[in-house]
Design an enzyme around this catalytic site. Sequence first.
Site, PDB file in Angstrom:
ATOM      1  N   ASP A   3      -0.284  -2.699   2.939  1.00 49.88           N
ATOM      2  CA  ASP A   3      -1.028  -2.976   1.507  1.00 49.88           C
ATOM      3  C   ASP A   3      -2.121  -2.166   1.690  1.00 49.88           C
ATOM      4  O   ASP A   3      -2.893  -1.902   2.518  1.00 49.88           O
ATOM      5  CB  ASP A   3      -1.171  -4.415   1.200  1.00 49.88           C
ATOM      6  CG  ASP A   3      -1.450  -4.818  -0.193  1.00 49.88           C
ATOM      7  OD1 ASP A   3      -1.118  -4.019  -1.190  1.00 49.88           O
ATOM      8  OD2 ASP A   3      -2.901  -5.314  -0.292  1.00 49.88           O
ATOM      9  N   ASP A   5      -5.048  -2.639  -1.658  1.00 50.17           N
ATOM     10  CA  ASP A   5      -6.105  -3.541  -2.333  1.00 50.17           C
ATOM     11  C   ASP A   5      -5.953  -4.689  -1.575  1.00 50.17           C
ATOM     12  O   ASP A   5      -5.055  -5.648  -1.484  1.00 50.17           O
ATOM     13  CB  ASP A   5      -5.864  -3.383  -3.693  1.00 50.17           C
ATOM     14  CG  ASP A   5      -6.032  -2.212  -4.545  1.00 50.17           C
ATOM     15  OD1 ASP A   5      -6.986  -2.027  -5.097  1.00 50.17           O
ATOM     16  OD2 ASP A   5      -4.771  -1.560  -4.332  1.00 50.17           O
ATOM     17  N   ASP A 166      -2.159  -9.069   2.162  1.00 52.96           N
ATOM     18  CA  ASP A 166      -3.535 -10.114   2.159  1.00 52.96           C
ATOM     19  C   ASP A 166      -2.998 -11.093   1.015  1.00 52.96           C
ATOM     20  O   ASP A 166      -3.490 -12.172   0.914  1.00 52.96           O
ATOM     21  CB  ASP A 166      -4.744  -9.448   1.593  1.00 52.96           C
ATOM     22  CG  ASP A 166      -4.523  -8.851   0.024  1.00 52.96           C
ATOM     23  OD1 ASP A 166      -3.561  -8.010  -0.093  1.00 52.96           O
ATOM     24  OD2 ASP A 166      -5.203  -9.265  -0.837  1.00 52.96           O
TER      25      ASP A 166
END
Length: 211
Positions: A3, A5, A166
């Site tokens: 991922d 961001d 995240d």
Amino acid sequence: MFDLDGTLIDSVPDLAAATDKMLVQLGRAPAGMDKVRNWVGNGAAVLVRRALADHFEHQEVSAEQEAEALAIFMQAYAQDNSLTTLYPGVIDTLKTLQKLGIKQALVTNKPERFLPGLLEETQMAEFFDWVVGGDTFPQKKPDPTGLLWVMEQAGVTAAECLFIGDSRNDVQAAHAAQVACVAVTYGYNYGESICAQNPALILNDLRELFL
């Protein structure tokens, strides 16, 4: 597969700045970083809708309101990413994986148009063999389409892959693709602990991947 961001970069300062510019231009009060941090993760359109609603839930926002606000947001965000920073250990981790001959991919919900410049500015462009943005396909994470496409391009099975993210979108997308998921604790997960999503491994720093 990574991922972006909240996993590789802390982009909330720039996202919040663009969101607040959009809100002010529409005659609304700015939201600020704390709110925006809990709103990111589902792509630009949903971030804009949450900002217009001033709430995580955004059903009352119309398509017309979204379209007007999204155009302003996209223009504002395209102008400046100077506040975005890499998390500790990111480049070290990407370099180590590259030296080990492990192919790397990016699967993010950030619009595709922003990725080339952002990856160049953060010196990550050289590491990724495949890049999937939030509008590369009709589906975004937690849908597994992006992960499955990368696996097909790489010619690998789910058992040969790892996805690092995240948020619950990342863990759910990995589970749907039957790929093991590593989650980092420092990113954005709507203000909730990522532990509740039951990833295969939890890291406080990407460099812990090699311990």
